[in-house]
Design a protein around this motif. Sequence first.
Motif, PDB file in Angstrom:
ATOM      1  N   VAL A 132      -2.156  -0.636   6.557  1.00  0.00           N
ATOM      2  CA  VAL A 132      -2.782   0.606   7.028  1.00  0.00           C
ATOM      3  C   VAL A 132      -1.993   1.805   6.502  1.00  0.00           C
ATOM      4  O   VAL A 132      -0.776   1.882   6.672  1.00  0.00           O
ATOM      5  N   VAL A 133      -2.711   2.726   5.868  1.00  0.00           N
ATOM      6  CA  VAL A 133      -2.099   3.954   5.340  1.00  0.00           C
ATOM      7  C   VAL A 133      -2.893   5.144   5.827  1.00  0.00           C
ATOM      8  O   VAL A 133      -4.140   5.153   5.745  1.00  0.00           O
ATOM      9  N   GLU A 134      -2.199   6.128   6.354  1.00  0.00           N
ATOM     10  CA  GLU A 134      -2.885   7.342   6.799  1.00  0.00           C
ATOM     11  C   GLU A 134      -3.435   8.106   5.613  1.00  0.00           C
ATOM     12  O   GLU A 134      -2.781   8.233   4.590  1.00  0.00           O
ATOM     13  N   GLU A 135      -4.651   8.622   5.760  1.00  0.00           N
ATOM     14  CA  GLU A 135      -5.258   9.434   4.693  1.00  0.00           C
ATOM     15  C   GLU A 135      -4.569  10.787   4.610  1.00  0.00           C
ATOM     16  O   GLU A 135      -4.131  11.327   5.602  1.00  0.00           O
ATOM     17  N   THR A 158       0.813  -1.217   0.000  1.00  0.00           N
ATOM     18  CA  THR A 158       0.000   0.000   0.000  1.00  0.00           C
ATOM     19  C   THR A 158       0.843   1.263   0.000  1.00  0.00           C
ATOM     20  O   THR A 158       0.310   2.364  -0.168  1.00  0.00           O
TER      21      THR A 158
END
Length: 282
Positions: free
Chosen positions: A279-282, A108
């Motif tokens: 998990v990737v921060e927006e 991701t």
Amino acid sequence: MTPAQPPLSESAAFVSGGGSGIGLACALRFAAEGAHVTVAGRGEDRLGAAVAELEAVAAPGAHVGYVVADVTDEEQVRAAVDRAASLGRPLRAVVASAGGNSTMGPITLVDTRKWRDTVDLNITGTMLVLKHSARHMVRAGGGAFVAISSLASSATHRWFGAYGVSKAGIDHLVRLAADELGPSGVRVHSIRPGLVRTDMVDMVTEGGPVLDDYLACTPLGRIGEPDDIAALAAFLVGPQSTWLTGQNINADGGHHLRRGPDYRPLLEPLFGPDALRGVVEE
């Protein structure tokens, strides 16, 4: 070839990525077995040092040399292969070893440009060496091409990005080419090394939990050496394997029988545990 002659004494050989690691080990083996050997790579200093090593082991009458070439540049590949085929012997032994990876990390977060660069280097670079060397081998009545793939082509290596994907592409390219070129006497294979002691993976082979995990997954209980791969490559291009083609051969101490390695100890400090599960921060 007579019984007293080295097995490759009537052949020319070409090795991309021949300045170090597995490629250099293959070139050394071929030179010792009598082939005229041309190595190619991007670093002239490294290639010059490699030729000095080749000269020290080459069988009598074997010529060794190098050509600076980037395997992603078709004209450079064409010129390098043509040079290897111009030394007075038919080009019958080719190893495509140039490769690498610039996409370690979570899928991701992968850098798309680096993904494309890795795919271009590994798949397209191998294809270009095959494309131009196979032309010479067909005209010469046959030969053998060996691509250096990876255990990662078949056993998932989490967080390896484009590397395993591109090596899987090499394995399919090999099978396709073997099917097409068999009627012309050209044999095509790939070798899937496991963990081999080279500069590219010295952060693992120097020790630590990732190396421990590799060894736990390897029935033979040791990492590989470049000579382990070169010995198999020499068999595949030599006179004892003339009824083999289209093989993707694991050379990994049995690692393929278990699972891919766990790189979490190296990558979790860089990306964090959440990123490793996507998990990737927006």
